[in-house]
Design a protein around this motif. Structure first.
Motif, PDB file in Angstrom:
ATOM      1  N   ASP A  64     -81.549  64.263  -1.494  1.00 41.12           N
ATOM      2  CA  ASP A  64     -82.807  64.178  -1.260  1.00 41.12           C
ATOM      3  C   ASP A  64     -82.929  64.507   0.388  1.00 41.12           C
ATOM      4  OD1 ASP A  64     -85.496  63.611  -1.034  1.00 41.12           O
ATOM      5  OD2 ASP A  64     -85.082  61.352  -1.020  1.00 41.12           O
ATOM      6  N   GLN A  65     -83.955  65.514   0.675  1.00 44.54           N
ATOM      7  CA  GLN A  65     -84.022  65.999   1.798  1.00 44.54           C
ATOM      8  C   GLN A  65     -85.266  65.638   2.356  1.00 44.54           C
ATOM      9  OE1 GLN A  65     -82.797  70.273   2.236  1.00 44.54           O
ATOM     10  NE2 GLN A  65     -81.302  70.000   0.502  1.00 44.54           N
ATOM     11  N   GLY A  66     -86.193  64.897   1.766  1.00 44.27           N
ATOM     12  CA  GLY A  66     -87.185  64.277   2.249  1.00 44.27           C
ATOM     13  C   GLY A  66     -88.426  65.536   1.856  1.00 44.27           C
ATOM     14  N   ALA A  67     -89.887  64.927   1.752  1.00 42.22           N
ATOM     15  CA  ALA A  67     -90.757  65.868   1.527  1.00 42.22           C
ATOM     16  C   ALA A  67     -91.274  66.555   2.729  1.00 42.22           C
ATOM     17  CB  ALA A  67     -91.864  64.989   0.962  1.00 42.22           C
ATOM     18  N   LEU A  68     -91.756  67.820   2.606  1.00 44.91           N
ATOM     19  CA  LEU A  68     -92.390  68.622   3.537  1.00 44.91           C
ATOM     20  C   LEU A  68     -93.884  68.146   3.735  1.00 44.91           C
ATOM     21  CD1 LEU A  68     -90.853  71.897   3.154  1.00 44.91           C
ATOM     22  CD2 LEU A  68     -90.344  70.224   4.717  1.00 44.91           C
ATOM     23  N   ILE A  69     -94.413  67.685   2.760  1.00 42.90           N
ATOM     24  CA  ILE A  69     -95.758  67.343   2.427  1.00 42.90           C
ATOM     25  C   ILE A  69     -95.990  66.016   1.917  1.00 42.90           C
ATOM     26  CG2 ILE A  69     -98.072  68.244   1.546  1.00 42.90           C
ATOM     27  CD1 ILE A  69     -97.131  70.884   1.522  1.00 42.90           C
ATOM     28  N   ASP A  70     -96.847  65.371   2.698  1.00 43.51           N
ATOM     29  CA  ASP A  70     -96.967  63.726   2.183  1.00 43.51           C
ATOM     30  C   ASP A  70     -98.065  63.946   1.148  1.00 43.51           C
ATOM     31  OD1 ASP A  70     -99.483  64.082   3.408  1.00 43.51           O
ATOM     32  OD2 ASP A  70     -99.156  62.881   5.143  1.00 43.51           O
ATOM     33  N   GLU A  71     -98.581  62.546   0.512  1.00 40.32           N
ATOM     34  CA  GLU A  71     -99.366  62.332  -0.545  1.00 40.32           C
ATOM     35  C   GLU A  71    -100.971  62.940   0.046  1.00 40.32           C
ATOM     36  OE1 GLU A  71     -97.662  59.711   1.061  1.00 40.32           O
ATOM     37  OE2 GLU A  71     -96.059  59.666  -0.453  1.00 40.32           O
ATOM     38  N   ASP A  72    -101.258  63.056   1.164  1.00 36.44           N
ATOM     39  CA  ASP A  72    -102.537  63.448   1.487  1.00 36.44           C
ATOM     40  C   ASP A  72    -102.510  65.029   1.799  1.00 36.44           C
ATOM     41  OD1 ASP A  72    -103.456  60.830   1.488  1.00 36.44           O
ATOM     42  OD2 ASP A  72    -102.833  60.624   3.656  1.00 36.44           O
ATOM     43  N   GLY A  73    -101.418  65.778   1.499  1.00 37.54           N
ATOM     44  CA  GLY A  73    -101.454  67.061   1.403  1.00 37.54           C
ATOM     45  C   GLY A  73    -101.121  67.751   2.987  1.00 37.54           C
ATOM     46  N   GLU A  74    -100.804  66.782   3.920  1.00 37.71           N
ATOM     47  CA  GLU A  74    -100.553  66.948   5.366  1.00 37.71           C
ATOM     48  C   GLU A  74     -98.881  67.313   5.435  1.00 37.71           C
ATOM     49  OE1 GLU A  74    -102.738  67.634   7.627  1.00 37.71           O
ATOM     50  OE2 GLU A  74    -104.429  67.097   6.285  1.00 37.71           O
ATOM     51  N   ILE A  75     -98.695  67.626   6.542  1.00 38.41           N
ATOM     52  CA  ILE A  75     -97.254  67.917   6.878  1.00 38.41           C
ATOM     53  C   ILE A  75     -96.615  66.406   7.214  1.00 38.41           C
ATOM     54  CG2 ILE A  75     -95.451  68.892   8.590  1.00 38.41           C
ATOM     55  CD1 ILE A  75     -97.371  71.373   8.637  1.00 38.41           C
ATOM     56  N   SER A  76     -95.608  66.131   6.680  1.00 34.62           N
ATOM     57  CA  SER A  76     -94.896  64.613   6.658  1.00 34.62           C
ATOM     58  C   SER A  76     -94.309  64.498   8.235  1.00 34.62           C
ATOM     59  CB  SER A  76     -94.081  64.463   5.742  1.00 34.62           C
ATOM     60  OG  SER A  76     -92.712  65.311   5.992  1.00 34.62           O
ATOM     61  N   ASP A  77     -94.302  63.357   8.690  1.00 34.33           N
ATOM     62  CA  ASP A  77     -93.897  63.220  10.060  1.00 34.33           C
ATOM     63  C   ASP A  77     -92.456  63.764  10.114  1.00 34.33           C
ATOM     64  OD1 ASP A  77     -96.300  61.815  10.693  1.00 34.33           O
ATOM     65  OD2 ASP A  77     -95.508  59.796  10.607  1.00 34.33           O
ATOM     66  N   GLU A  78     -91.552  63.435   9.194  1.00 38.47           N
ATOM     67  CA  GLU A  78     -90.210  63.837   9.080  1.00 38.47           C
ATOM     68  C   GLU A  78     -90.015  65.344   9.108  1.00 38.47           C
ATOM     69  OE1 GLU A  78     -86.140  63.488   6.190  1.00 38.47           O
ATOM     70  OE2 GLU A  78     -87.978  62.264   5.509  1.00 38.47           O
ATOM     71  N   ALA A  79     -91.023  65.943   8.470  1.00 39.89           N
ATOM     72  CA  ALA A  79     -90.676  67.468   8.488  1.00 39.89           C
ATOM     73  C   ALA A  79     -91.425  67.834   9.860  1.00 39.89           C
ATOM     74  CB  ALA A  79     -91.696  68.228   7.299  1.00 39.89           C
ATOM     75  N   ALA A  80     -92.413  67.154  10.303  1.00 38.84           N
ATOM     76  CA  ALA A  80     -92.846  67.824  11.618  1.00 38.84           C
ATOM     77  C   ALA A  80     -91.883  67.486  12.865  1.00 38.84           C
ATOM     78  CB  ALA A  80     -94.117  67.238  11.930  1.00 38.84           C
ATOM     79  N   GLY A  81     -90.939  66.676  12.640  1.00 33.48           N
ATOM     80  CA  GLY A  81     -90.051  66.098  13.476  1.00 33.48           C
ATOM     81  C   GLY A  81     -90.573  65.151  14.658  1.00 33.48           C
ATOM     82  N   VAL A  82     -91.574  64.519  14.092  1.00 34.33           N
ATOM     83  CA  VAL A  82     -92.256  63.283  14.699  1.00 34.33           C
ATOM     84  C   VAL A  82     -91.419  61.878  14.528  1.00 34.33           C
ATOM     85  CG1 VAL A  82     -94.163  61.882  14.960  1.00 34.33           C
ATOM     86  CG2 VAL A  82     -94.591  64.308  14.466  1.00 34.33           C
ATOM     87  N   GLU A  83     -91.108  61.442  15.675  1.00 32.85           N
ATOM     88  CA  GLU A  83     -90.147  60.192  15.438  1.00 32.85           C
ATOM     89  C   GLU A  83     -91.221  58.918  15.435  1.00 32.85           C
ATOM     90  OE1 GLU A  83     -86.956  59.566  15.645  1.00 32.85           O
ATOM     91  OE2 GLU A  83     -86.738  61.844  15.696  1.00 32.85           O
ATOM     92  N   PRO A  84     -90.846  58.080  14.619  1.00 37.42           N
ATOM     93  CA  PRO A  84     -91.854  56.918  14.230  1.00 37.42           C
ATOM     94  C   PRO A  84     -91.779  56.003  15.641  1.00 37.42           C
ATOM     95  CG  PRO A  84     -89.902  56.747  12.917  1.00 37.42           C
ATOM     96  CD  PRO A  84     -89.777  57.929  13.649  1.00 37.42           C
ATOM     97  N   ASP A  85     -92.997  55.492  15.989  1.00 34.70           N
ATOM     98  CA  ASP A  85     -93.263  54.818  17.157  1.00 34.70           C
ATOM     99  C   ASP A  85     -92.885  53.332  16.987  1.00 34.70           C
ATOM    100  OD1 ASP A  85     -94.132  53.751  19.304  1.00 34.70           O
ATOM    101  OD2 ASP A  85     -96.104  54.064  19.320  1.00 34.70           O
ATOM    102  N   PRO A  86     -91.882  52.776  17.422  1.00 31.58           N
ATOM    103  CA  PRO A  86     -91.328  51.269  17.065  1.00 31.58           C
ATOM    104  C   PRO A  86     -92.422  50.356  17.523  1.00 31.58           C
ATOM    105  CG  PRO A  86     -90.377  52.214  19.079  1.00 31.58           C
ATOM    106  CD  PRO A  86     -91.141  53.323  18.791  1.00 31.58           C
ATOM    107  N   ASP A  87     -93.505  50.798  18.207  1.00 31.56           N
ATOM    108  CA  ASP A  87     -94.352  49.812  18.503  1.00 31.56           C
ATOM    109  C   ASP A  87     -95.566  49.657  17.594  1.00 31.56           C
ATOM    110  OD1 ASP A  87     -93.199  49.000  20.908  1.00 31.56           O
ATOM    111  OD2 ASP A  87     -94.211  50.516  22.080  1.00 31.56           O
TER     112      ASP A  87
END
Length: 141
Positions: A98-121
């Motif tokens: 499993d390499q993760g989804a490129l597009i999330d449920e809303d049809g947007e580019i997923s955070d993982e595919a965009a390279g966005v790190e989750p904010d720990p706060d």
């Protein structure tokens, strides 16, 4: 009126033939193992040079052979090259993982595919109000 006369001193050769193939750098070349193309190298080795290559194989057959003269049985397995990469380069993902989804449920580019790190706060990990991922800037001046 159709003009069919050629101008004088018109060169008859193709001027593009004089442009060297490596004008913009080395010409990419295929690295082959028999009839199989392992990869295309942008910086290919020169004749006589050595490169270390890692190969991922998938076993596709197994069996045993008996040599006619000696009667000795040899067990073997055969495989198919799945992928290859230069030693020291990042290991490519396995196709069956499993390499993760490129597009999330809303049809947007997923955070993982965009390279966005989750904010720990941030508990929910959502985007800001403008649906734009913004970098965290320092408040120091």
């Amino acid at each position: 009126m159709l003009v069919t006369d050629k101008p004088e001193n018109l060169p008859t050769t193709n001027a593009l033939d004089g442009i060297p193939a490596d004008l913009l750098g080395p010409v990419p070349r295929e690295l082959r193992l028999g009839a199989n193309v392992l990869m295309v190298l942008e910086d290919p080795p020169k004749l006589g040079e050595t490169r270390d290559v890692v190969v991922r194989l998938r076993v596709t057959r197994e069996g045993a052979e008996q040599k006619a003269v000696e009667g000795e049985t040899t067990h073997f397995c055969g495989g198919k090259i799945v992928t290859a990469w230069l030693l020291g380069q990042p290991v490519p993902p396995k196709a069956d993982e499993d390499q993760g989804a490129l597009i999330d449920e809303d049809g947007e580019i997923s955070d993982e595919a965009a390279g966005v790190e989750p904010d720990p706060d941030e508990d929910d990990g959502s985007w800001d109000d403008d649906n734009v991922a913004r970098p965290n800037f320092s408040d120091k001046s």
